[in-house]
Structures are given as structure tokens and as C-alpha cells.
Scaffold this motif. Structure first.
Motif, short mmCIF file in Angstrom:
data_model
loop_
_atom_site.label_atom_id
_atom_site.label_comp_id
_atom_site.label_asym_id
_atom_site.label_seq_id
_atom_site.Cartn_x
_atom_site.Cartn_y
_atom_site.Cartn_z
N GLU A 265 -57.93 6.15 38.32
CA GLU A 265 -58.63 6.02 39.59
C GLU A 265 -60.08 6.49 39.49
O GLU A 265 -60.87 6.22 40.37
N HIS B 97 -59.55 -2.61 36.85
CA HIS B 97 -58.60 -3.69 36.57
C HIS B 97 -59.21 -5.08 36.60
O HIS B 97 -58.57 -6.04 36.18
N GLU C 119 -53.20 -6.45 35.05
CA GLU C 119 -52.23 -5.90 35.99
C GLU C 119 -51.32 -4.85 35.35
O GLU C 119 -50.96 -4.97 34.17
N PRO C 120 -50.88 -3.87 36.15
CA PRO C 120 -49.88 -2.93 35.64
C PRO C 120 -48.56 -3.64 35.39
O PRO C 120 -48.21 -4.60 36.08
N CYS D 290 -46.59 -4.35 41.18
CA CYS D 290 -47.60 -4.66 42.20
C CYS D 290 -48.63 -3.54 42.29
O CYS D 290 -48.27 -2.36 42.43
N ARG D 291 -49.90 -3.90 42.24
CA ARG D 291 -50.98 -2.90 42.36
C ARG D 291 -51.00 -2.24 43.73
O ARG D 291 -51.44 -1.11 43.86
N ARG D 292 -50.56 -2.95 44.74
CA ARG D 292 -50.60 -2.41 46.10
C ARG D 292 -49.46 -1.44 46.39
O ARG D 292 -49.58 -0.59 47.27
N GLU E 63 -46.40 0.31 43.86
CA GLU E 63 -45.73 0.32 42.56
C GLU E 63 -44.21 0.27 42.67
O GLU E 63 -43.51 0.10 41.67
#
Length: 213
Positions: free
Chosen positions: A3, A108, A127-128, A136-138, A140
């Protein structure tokens, strides 16, 4: 992704932000991107507005850019498919030109640039993931196999499932996002609409789209 943003980079001025669309004027089409990535072993997909057009089977509006996504750990494999171009990392109004691995680990979003013209051709989201599982990035907690979320056109171009595209668009719900939502939902199956409603309730509780689904 971390972050904390790395040091350095170029802070975009209002004037530079205003002229950015012109630098995307020669961006590729989904077919051109697919040709560049043909045969690659990692999963990838067209995202955002172009993905919805691929789902519907026709281009419905002008797109200012083209966005794809790949698992972050597979970025080196994709990067090798674009010799002669450079990748700039982007985040929080800054650009890190020809980004180092350290910078790439902190943001990202990555823009593919033609050094001969300075124009951008492709927006790559790293993307993770957990192996073959998309995260999902929004949120997890949302984890799905790539085999479930990547659909393909008749000529083999991969694109993100429309319910997930709309989940990402719901955060800002700009005019074009609202238009995309209204134009896409009638083409979705009842199961896809139910999935989108459930995801919206989890990620964006009370979102106005939920009632429309």
C-alpha cells in the motif's frame, strides 16, 4: 501489492493529465492484444468496457484505452511478449517510467508505452492471485478459479465475466459505467445477475444497481 507507494516517479500536472487521452489515441484493439499474447501459458483477459463489448459480441461505444489483467506473478512472462516497448507503472497521479521490479511490486497498474512515439498502447492490471485462483482487489474474500471467470469470444479472445466487470465499475458509477450497466444487464443470465447482486451487496452495500437487478 504494497500500500506504500515507492519514491520517485513523475507527478502528473493538471496539464499533463488533460493531454493523456491523446497519448492513448493509437491504443490496440482486443484482437491486436490477443495476437501479441497468443500461446502464452498464463491466464489473462480483457477487462473493463471492452470486456463488456466482447461479451455482447459487438463494439457499442468508443473506448479511450484498452485494459487487460494478468496474475501479478506472471507479469514477467507477459512482459517478454512486448520487445521494443516499455512498461510505465501508474498510481495516485504519478508515473514511474520503465518501472523497476520494486516499483511494480508497489502498484498494480502498468501502461505499455511505445518509446518511439510516447503513445500508450495497453493498460495492464497485475492482479492478486493464489496460483490458479483469482483474488478480487476490492475484497480479498472473493476468490474464484480463473477457469470460472475468464470467458472467450468465438475467435478465442479472453474477457472477464460481465458480472465481475460491472462489480469493478460500480465503485465510481460514472456516466459511461451506468450506460454499460444498463446495456449489459439484459444480456446476462439470471445466474449472472444474481451473482452480481450478491457481490455488490458484499462490496458496495446499498448500491443502487442492486435494486435494478
Amino acid at each position: 501489492m504494497s500500500e506504500q507507494l515507492p519514491s520517485g516517479g513523475i507527478e502528473l500536472s493538471p496539464d499533463e493529465i488533460e493531454v493523456l487521452p491523446a497519448r492513448w489515441s493509437s491504443c490496440w484493439t482486443p484482437k491486436e492484444v490477443a495476437q501479441q499474447l497468443a500461446g502464452i501459458s498464463t491466464p489473462w483477459y480483457v477487462a473493463a468496457g471492452w470486456a463488456l463489448d466482447l461479451f455482447r459480441g459487438k463494439q457499442t461505444r468508443t473506448h479511450g484505452d484498452i485494459e487487460i489483467a494478468i496474475p501479478a506473478g506472471s507479469f514477467p512472462e507477459a512482459r517478454h511478449r512486448f520487445p521494443g516497448y516499455v512498461f510505465d507503472a501508474v498510481g495516485s497521479g504519478r508515473i514511474w517510467e520503465d518501472a523497476t521490479p520494486e516499483v511494480l511490486a508497489a502498484v498494480h497498474q502498468t501502461w505499455l508505452r511505445d518509446p518511439a512515439t510516447g503513445n500508450y498502447l495497453l493498460d495492464v492490471f497485475r492482479e492478486p492471485h493464489d496460483g490458479d485462483t483469482w483474488i478480487c482487489r476490492r475484497d480479498e474474500r472473493i476468490r474464484l478459479p480463473y477457469s470460472d471467470i475468464v470467458h472467450h469470444t468465438q475467435d478465442g479472445i479472453p474477457y472477464l465475466a460481465p458480472e465481475l466487470v460491472l462489480l469493478f465499475k460500480a465503485k465510481h458509477a460514472r456516466r459511461k459505467d451506468q450506460t454499460d450497466f444498463e446495456a449489459t444487464v439484459p444480456h446476462m443470465t439470471s445466474a449472472q445477475r444474481e451473482t452480481l447482486a450478491e457481490l455488490l451487496a458484499r462490496v458496495h452495500p446499498g448500491h443502487p444497481w442492486i435494486a435494478d437487478l
